[in-house]
Design a protein around this motif. Structure first.
Motif, PDB file in Angstrom:
ATOM      1  N   LEU A  27      43.818  41.824  31.351  1.00 49.79           N
ATOM      2  CA  LEU A  27      43.869  43.221  30.939  1.00 49.79           C
ATOM      3  C   LEU A  27      43.757  44.188  32.103  1.00 49.79           C
ATOM      4  O   LEU A  27      44.435  45.206  32.134  1.00 49.79           O
ATOM      5  N   GLU A  28      42.876  43.892  33.045  1.00 57.76           N
ATOM      6  CA  GLU A  28      42.584  44.841  34.119  1.00 57.76           C
ATOM      7  C   GLU A  28      42.366  44.091  35.423  1.00 57.76           C
ATOM      8  O   GLU A  28      41.742  43.042  35.441  1.00 57.76           O
ATOM      9  N   THR A  29      42.899  44.661  36.505  1.00 60.08           N
ATOM     10  CA  THR A  29      42.695  44.059  37.823  1.00 60.08           C
ATOM     11  C   THR A  29      41.987  44.999  38.787  1.00 60.08           C
ATOM     12  O   THR A  29      41.579  44.576  39.856  1.00 60.08           O
ATOM     13  N   ASP A  30      41.819  46.251  38.398  1.00 61.48           N
ATOM     14  CA  ASP A  30      41.159  47.223  39.267  1.00 61.48           C
ATOM     15  C   ASP A  30      39.645  47.061  39.150  1.00 61.48           C
ATOM     16  O   ASP A  30      39.074  47.282  38.077  1.00 61.48           O
ATOM     17  N   PRO A  31      38.982  46.656  40.233  1.00 62.17           N
ATOM     18  CA  PRO A  31      37.539  46.404  40.150  1.00 62.17           C
ATOM     19  C   PRO A  31      36.717  47.636  39.800  1.00 62.17           C
ATOM     20  O   PRO A  31      35.722  47.549  39.085  1.00 62.17           O
ATOM     21  N   ASN A  32      37.149  48.815  40.273  1.00 61.02           N
ATOM     22  CA  ASN A  32      36.411  50.037  39.956  1.00 61.02           C
ATOM     23  C   ASN A  32      36.515  50.390  38.477  1.00 61.02           C
ATOM     24  O   ASN A  32      35.550  50.858  37.877  1.00 61.02           O
ATOM     25  N   ALA A  33      37.676  50.166  37.880  1.00 63.84           N
ATOM     26  CA  ALA A  33      37.848  50.438  36.456  1.00 63.84           C
ATOM     27  C   ALA A  33      37.012  49.470  35.615  1.00 63.84           C
ATOM     28  O   ALA A  33      36.391  49.878  34.627  1.00 63.84           O
ATOM     29  N   ILE A  34      36.987  48.211  36.011  1.00 67.98           N
ATOM     30  CA  ILE A  34      36.195  47.214  35.279  1.00 67.98           C
ATOM     31  C   ILE A  34      34.712  47.572  35.359  1.00 67.98           C
ATOM     32  O   ILE A  34      34.008  47.612  34.345  1.00 67.98           O
ATOM     33  N   ALA A  35      34.235  47.844  36.561  1.00 62.88           N
ATOM     34  CA  ALA A  35      32.820  48.185  36.746  1.00 62.88           C
ATOM     35  C   ALA A  35      32.469  49.475  36.012  1.00 62.88           C
ATOM     36  O   ALA A  35      31.388  49.582  35.419  1.00 62.88           O
TER      37      ALA A  35
END
Length: 184
Positions: A136-144
Motif C-alpha cells: 500500500l505505501e512505500t514512503d516511510p514518513n507517510a507510514i510513520a
C-alpha cells in the motif's frame, strides 16, 4: 508471463541475531501464494532463511522458488518474501519503506529490545505498508505519520470535548424533534 496481480508480498518476517522469530506475518492470497500454513512449516522456512542470509553480503536471494529481500539493522533481520516474478525494485522499496518507518517510530534505535517494547507500533507500521499481501505505501514518513496519528486520535480526548460534543448533539436532536412537531 507478466504478473498482473496486486498481491506482491507473501510474507514479512523479523528475526533476531540468533534466528528467533520476533514478528512474522504470512499472506495466503495471490496467484503464487505458498501457503506456509502450519507453524512447523513456518519455523522451518524461517530457519532456512536465517541460515542462508546470516553471512550473506547481498540483500536478495531466491529460496524455494520465492524472491526474498532482507535488511540487517543492528541485531534484527527484516525479510520480505515475494513472488518469483515480482519486480525486485518494488519489493525493495516496500522493505526499505517499512524498515525506515520503523526506524522513525523507534527514534532511530532499531534493536531487538526496542522493537519488542514497541511491538504495537511496529505491527501498525506493517499493516500501513502491506495489507493482506498488497503493498500500500512505500514512503516511510507517510507510514510513520499514519501510525503516530492513530495513537493521538484514540488517546487524546479530553472531558471538555466530550461534554461539548454531547451538548451539541442534544441541541441538534431537540431542534430536529421541534421541527418534526411543527410539521405535524
Amino acid at each position: 508471463m507478466v504478473n498482473l496481480s496486486l498481491y506482491t508480498v507473501q510474507a514479512v518476517v523479523v528475526l533476531d541475531s540468533e534466528g528467533n522469530r520476533l514478528l512474522a506475518k504470512y499472506y495466503s492470497r495471490g496467484p503464487n501464494a505458498q501457503g506456509h500454513k502450519s507453524l512447523k512449516e513456518q519455523k522451518k522456512f524461517e530457519s532456512e532463511l536465517f541460515s542462508k542470509t546470516r553471512k550473506s553480503s547481498s540483500e536478495i536471494i531466491l529460496l524455494d522458488g520465492q524472491t526474498v529481500l532482507f535488511k540487517y539493522v543492528n541485531d534484527v533481520y527484516f525479510y520480505l518474501v515475494g513472488n518469483p516474478e515480482e519486480n525486485e525494485l518494488l519489493l525493495s522499496s516496500v522493505l526499505s519503506g517499512l524498515v525506515e518507518s520503523i526506524s522513525v517510530l523507534l527514534k532511530h534505535n532499531v534493536d531487538k529490545r526496542s522493537l519488542l517494547d514497541n511491538l504495537d507500533m511496529v505491527v501498525l507500521a506493517l499493516d500501513e505498508a502491506i495489507d493482506d499481501g498488497i503493498a500500500l505505501e512505500t514512503d516511510p514518513n507517510a507510514i510513520a505519520s499514519n501510525v503516530s496519528k492513530r495513537g493521538v486520535d484514540t488517546i487524546d480526548m479530553s472531558l471538555s470535548n466530550l461534554n461539548e460534543q454531547t451538548l451539541l448533539d442534544a441541541y441538534k436532536q431537540a431542534k430536529e424533534r421541534f421541527n418534526l412537531a411543527l410539521l405535524r
